[in-house]
Enzyme design. Sequence first.
Site, PDB file in Angstrom:
ATOM      1  N   GLY A   1       0.798  -1.226   0.000  1.00 28.91           N
ATOM      2  CA  GLY A   1       0.000   0.000   0.000  1.00 28.91           C
ATOM      3  C   GLY A   1       0.831   1.277   0.000  1.00 28.91           C
TER       4      GLY A   1
ATOM      5  N   THR B   1      13.144  -7.178  -9.424  1.00 28.12           N
ATOM      6  CA  THR B   1      12.656  -8.548  -9.599  1.00 28.12           C
ATOM      7  C   THR B   1      11.411  -8.761  -8.758  1.00 28.12           C
ATOM      8  OG1 THR B   1      14.917  -9.266  -9.965  1.00 28.12           O
ATOM      9  CG2 THR B   1      13.334 -10.986  -9.415  1.00 28.12           C
TER      10      THR B   1
ATOM     11  N   CYS C   1       1.390   4.353  15.928  1.00 25.10           N
ATOM     12  CA  CYS C   1       2.178   4.166  17.140  1.00 25.10           C
ATOM     13  C   CYS C   1       3.638   4.400  16.774  1.00 25.10           C
ATOM     14  CB  CYS C   1       1.954   2.747  17.638  1.00 25.10           C
ATOM     15  SG  CYS C   1       2.815   2.370  19.134  1.00 25.10           S
TER      16      CYS C   1
HETATM   17  N1  PLP Z   1      -3.382   2.622   3.268  1.00 21.78           N
HETATM   18  C1  PLP Z   1      -4.222   2.197   4.222  1.00 21.78           C
HETATM   19  C2  PLP Z   1      -5.636   2.689   4.240  1.00 21.78           C
HETATM   20  C3  PLP Z   1      -3.767   1.292   5.189  1.00 21.78           C
HETATM   21  O1  PLP Z   1      -4.603   0.879   6.152  1.00 21.78           O
HETATM   22  C4  PLP Z   1      -2.423   0.841   5.130  1.00 21.78           C
HETATM   23  C5  PLP Z   1      -1.905  -0.082   6.162  1.00 21.78           C
HETATM   24  O2  PLP Z   1      -2.118   0.077   7.333  1.00 21.78           O
HETATM   25  C6  PLP Z   1      -1.599   1.324   4.105  1.00 21.78           C
HETATM   26  C7  PLP Z   1      -2.118   2.210   3.187  1.00 21.78           C
HETATM   27  C8  PLP Z   1      -0.171   0.909   3.991  1.00 21.78           C
HETATM   28  O3  PLP Z   1      -0.074  -0.360   3.399  1.00 21.78           O
HETATM   29  P1  PLP Z   1       1.257  -1.238   3.574  1.00 21.78           P
HETATM   30  O4  PLP Z   1       1.300  -1.650   5.016  1.00 21.78           O
HETATM   31  O5  PLP Z   1       1.059  -2.390   2.642  1.00 21.78           O
HETATM   32  O6  PLP Z   1       2.400  -0.385   3.163  1.00 21.78           O
END
Ligand code: PLP
Length: 386
Positions: free
Chosen positions: A75, A241, A330
Amino acid sequence: MKRGKRMTYFDHAATTPIHPQVVETMTKLMPEIFGNPSSVHRYGRAANEKLTTARQVIAESLAVKPHEIIFNGGGTEGDNTALISTAFARKNQGRHIITTQIEHPAILQTAAFLEQQGFEVTYLSVDESGMISLDEFKVALREDTILVSIMFANNETGNLLPIKEIGAILKDHPAYFHTDAVQAYGKVSIRPHELGIDMLSISAHKINGPKGTGFFFKRDGLSLPSFLHGGEQEEKRRAGTENLISICGMAAAVALHSEKKQAVQAQKYQCFTDTVTRILAEQEIAYHLNGNEQAKMPHILNIALPNIDNQMILMHMDLAGFAISTGSACTAGNVEPSHVLTAMYGEDSPYIRESIRISFGLGNTQEEVETFAYKLSATVKRLQKK
Ligand code: PLP
């Protein structure tokens, strides 16, 4: 730590336990498929075949073309890609970006970075139920707006944002539309093409897949330079990769959250949420629901417990065998006040220090939920007496 008999995990919005079927897929493939998917020999071809299958499974889950899926590191990478690549690619067309005050730090911190680079960012406000206003959005949208990034669902409240409506407003506007769908994917149906979404970020570890893996949807025809530079992987759109075994694990996790299963799971989570609130009411525990009941995913329940310090509750519930959260970040053991609740209520609201997030997942049972709700009620009563 193992999810032993004593501990019950109710923090699935933070991360989910990897599912045994995912573990099985990954451990079976790990010694067998070690080739580099970019190699031309048979080891490489075998690896590439697995990559192709995983891409198909994932593309189907969104009803998009396999070519529109770019594997990445999750994410945070997807969010950074959407914002930074768009900003740099389109800076001659405009320097204005719209997002919301309640995004994940992966968006907010990236937006702050872009502000330092000379971009202007509008952060849409939310009302007390955590929803944005389409009128405010329409006023914020300008000719020089190059990007709109609005999360599909919020990770603290579970609110579903009006993505369809935003997509419709942007239909005749040149701004790219990105959504962080990390919390919504696997919970609700997402059809990027129908919703007018240009880019979308996903993370595998929120759907019982492995950590550090995810994918990025980029609509065909959308011009976006690669965020990472190097090799020619992912059709030159993401160098490095591919994390093949994790990607195959992610595809196995996607199957656990198919649309057919989503409906059944949502019903189960709604029952869990109703059980907690019913038992709290029966036990005469006052609470305030954070979020919008009319547009919310049922697996996240965020409540404020008046005159209770949320850190105390977390600690007591942890000792009692239940992992819950406040939902906010946190840092080095200190919990920051939630920026989401602050946006909803203002920084002086007691709810910010009184709120807890309970988030359900695949393995949870009605019995666990009932035991938890009674334990929470007893703990609140005890703490309120002090
Ligand atoms: N976006 C949202 C809404 C999330 O809840 C999170 C993770 O807590 C992320 C992005 C980040 O994703 P990742 O942990 O895969 O980097």
